[in-house]
Write a protein that holds these residues in place. Sequence first.
Motif, short mmCIF file in Angstrom:
data_model
loop_
_atom_site.label_atom_id
_atom_site.label_comp_id
_atom_site.label_asym_id
_atom_site.label_seq_id
_atom_site.Cartn_x
_atom_site.Cartn_y
_atom_site.Cartn_z
N MET A 124 -2.50 0.42 -33.38
CA MET A 124 -2.52 1.19 -34.61
C MET A 124 -3.33 0.71 -35.57
N LYS A 125 -4.30 1.50 -36.26
CA LYS A 125 -5.44 1.24 -37.34
C LYS A 125 -4.57 0.60 -38.58
N PHE A 126 -5.16 -0.58 -38.91
CA PHE A 126 -4.60 -1.09 -40.32
C PHE A 126 -5.83 -1.14 -41.08
N VAL A 127 -5.95 -0.61 -42.22
CA VAL A 127 -6.99 -0.88 -43.21
C VAL A 127 -6.44 -1.48 -44.58
N LEU A 128 -6.90 -2.63 -45.17
CA LEU A 128 -6.76 -3.03 -46.26
C LEU A 128 -7.78 -2.77 -47.21
N LEU A 129 -7.49 -2.37 -48.35
CA LEU A 129 -8.47 -1.81 -49.32
C LEU A 129 -8.33 -2.43 -50.68
N HIS A 130 -9.40 -2.91 -51.20
CA HIS A 130 -9.20 -3.43 -52.40
C HIS A 130 -9.48 -2.06 -53.53
N GLY A 131 -8.32 -1.67 -54.14
CA GLY A 131 -8.40 -0.81 -55.22
C GLY A 131 -7.08 -0.39 -55.52
N HIS A 132 -6.74 0.73 -56.41
CA HIS A 132 -5.62 1.21 -56.58
C HIS A 132 -4.80 1.79 -55.49
N ALA B 7 -4.27 5.95 -51.12
CA ALA B 7 -3.37 6.90 -50.56
C ALA B 7 -3.99 8.22 -50.72
N ILE B 8 -4.21 8.66 -52.02
CA ILE B 8 -4.54 10.15 -51.96
C ILE B 8 -5.89 10.50 -51.45
N ALA B 9 -6.95 9.41 -51.27
CA ALA B 9 -8.08 9.86 -50.74
C ALA B 9 -8.09 9.88 -49.30
N LEU B 10 -7.29 8.87 -48.65
CA LEU B 10 -6.98 8.83 -47.00
C LEU B 10 -6.32 10.15 -46.89
N THR B 11 -5.55 10.81 -47.73
CA THR B 11 -4.68 11.82 -47.15
C THR B 11 -5.77 13.03 -46.74
N TRP C 172 3.78 6.52 -58.71
CA TRP C 172 2.47 6.41 -57.73
C TRP C 172 2.99 7.43 -56.60
N ARG C 173 4.25 7.40 -56.03
CA ARG C 173 4.59 8.20 -55.05
C ARG C 173 4.65 9.75 -55.21
N THR C 174 5.27 9.86 -56.57
CA THR C 174 4.99 11.52 -57.20
C THR C 174 3.81 11.82 -57.37
N GLU C 175 2.82 11.05 -57.90
CA GLU C 175 1.27 11.57 -58.06
C GLU C 175 0.77 12.00 -56.53
N LEU C 176 0.87 11.05 -55.51
CA LEU C 176 0.70 11.18 -54.39
C LEU C 176 0.97 12.75 -53.83
N ALA C 177 2.29 12.89 -54.14
CA ALA C 177 2.95 14.15 -53.39
C ALA C 177 2.28 15.29 -54.16
N GLN C 178 2.22 15.11 -55.44
CA GLN C 178 1.54 16.25 -56.17
C GLN C 178 0.15 16.74 -55.78
N LYS D 117 -0.35 18.50 -48.31
CA LYS D 117 0.24 18.57 -47.08
C LYS D 117 1.53 17.74 -47.34
N ARG D 118 2.14 17.86 -45.98
CA ARG D 118 3.54 16.94 -46.06
C ARG D 118 3.54 15.65 -46.34
N VAL D 119 4.45 15.10 -47.20
CA VAL D 119 4.54 13.64 -47.60
C VAL D 119 5.95 13.38 -47.55
N THR D 120 6.09 12.69 -46.64
CA THR D 120 7.81 12.20 -46.11
C THR D 120 8.12 10.46 -46.77
N GLN D 121 9.10 10.58 -47.44
CA GLN D 121 9.24 9.03 -47.93
C GLN D 121 10.44 8.45 -46.97
N ILE D 122 10.32 7.43 -46.61
CA ILE D 122 11.44 6.67 -45.90
C ILE D 122 11.84 5.26 -46.27
#
Length: 466
Positions: free
Chosen positions: A97-105, A110-114, A133-139, A143-148
């Motif tokens: 699996m690809k793991f990316v560690l990004l310096h930023g908000h 999350a929104i950009a990589l979506t 943050w999760r609410t804003e991502l979903a908004q 596309k589908r966003v699932t929280q676990i």
Amino acid sequence: MAGRRRRRTVESERIRLLCEDAPDSGGRYVLYWMQQSQRAVHNPALEFAVDRADETGVGVVVAFGLMDDYPEATERHYAFMLEGLAETAGALEARGMKFVLLHGHPRDIAIALTEDAVEVVCDRAYLRHLKRWRTELAQQAGKRVTQIEGDVVVPVDTASEKAEHSARTIRPKLNARRQHFLHPLASGTPKRTSARLQVKTPKGTSRLDPSQVDKNLHEISCIREVARSEHFSGGTSVAQTRLTNFIRSYLEGYADGRNEPVADQSSHLSPYLQYGQISPVEVAHKVQRAKSGTEADREAFLEELIVRRELAHNHAEHRPDYDKFTCIPNWAHETLAEHADDPRKPRYTRKQLERAETDDAYWNAAQTEMVKTGFMHNYMRMYWGKKILEWSTTPKKAFETVLALNNKFLLDGLNANSYANVGWIFGLHDRAWTERAVFGKVRYMNANGLERKFDIDAYVNRVAAL
């Protein structure tokens, strides 16, 4: 025994759709936005993402956003987290699996990589800004966003739909449901690797090498006056080693010895649970099956891990003011107000307290342990907080001081448990006791109690040797 089965599926109670839009069939990967569950094993959000990727014929990209100046976070907090992420990155890459560690908000990342994702999976958090943050991502996902939910044993909404009064009221609810969730979670390898997948770096962010802990720590902005702990290093393997050592050497006698700071019969897992570096389900399952200790020892540990810890998550979920003085019950407000003008001698400033400059050698030792190591024994935390209430000009000022020092130095600060534990000092999840000066009917603790219960001088000497 039901707890022996290994599952690959995630219990339905842990799953919540945040955005019901259809997946994007043109996406290149399933995105798992990792924030709370910072581990590659026994991670329901990760395994759910693997399943979704296999169903849609793509790989998994796991992304973590490392922001500057996370509220109240110090170099100590960031170092511990980065050490854990370095191990997690290697474990994910070993599973293709690809793991990316990004310096930023984190939210913006999350929104950009979506944009290039088939769909998005995220883990659940409980503090107000993390939920936002999760609410804003979903908004904004489209596309589908699932929280676990993977960092409690019993999902918070399953346990209770209201703010619970105390451990007494939530205990039967948790204990009635806990066994349903105490199953080891097997790790799946995606059918399609994403290890060499090119993932664009969002505008306004920079890519970090997770293995370069010191370099990454130097590049981020944070409070530098609290240095990394020399007594705790982050990572899932470290947490699992601590768990194994606890079960072998300290679980026996835990029911009677857990409040003994000299023996320090503690698992020391709270920092690892705070950063999601180990699953509470994994911890509970292994303790429950342990051959060491008695049934009373095992149940005493599970009481702390499940009932007390998840009471704190209930508090954060259902009280918008979970981190404010207003969160304490009405009876505590009333009794503290009635004694607000009681003489308080001595009084200490926050700086004096931070430097352990009081006339109480026991309190100074507890403060010193926290400053030096990032940890304080639970029994001493209670005494430490009660004395700050006694020495502060007002209860509200005391609350703010306890919380500030807690979050500044403790590795397990800045989370739901911290806010509930601080609230307990002032009557949260407790009952009224015998009335006395300053405290009113809020529970009181004094040095005589420490001397009566254990060899407190041995504790002071142990801390002095750190």
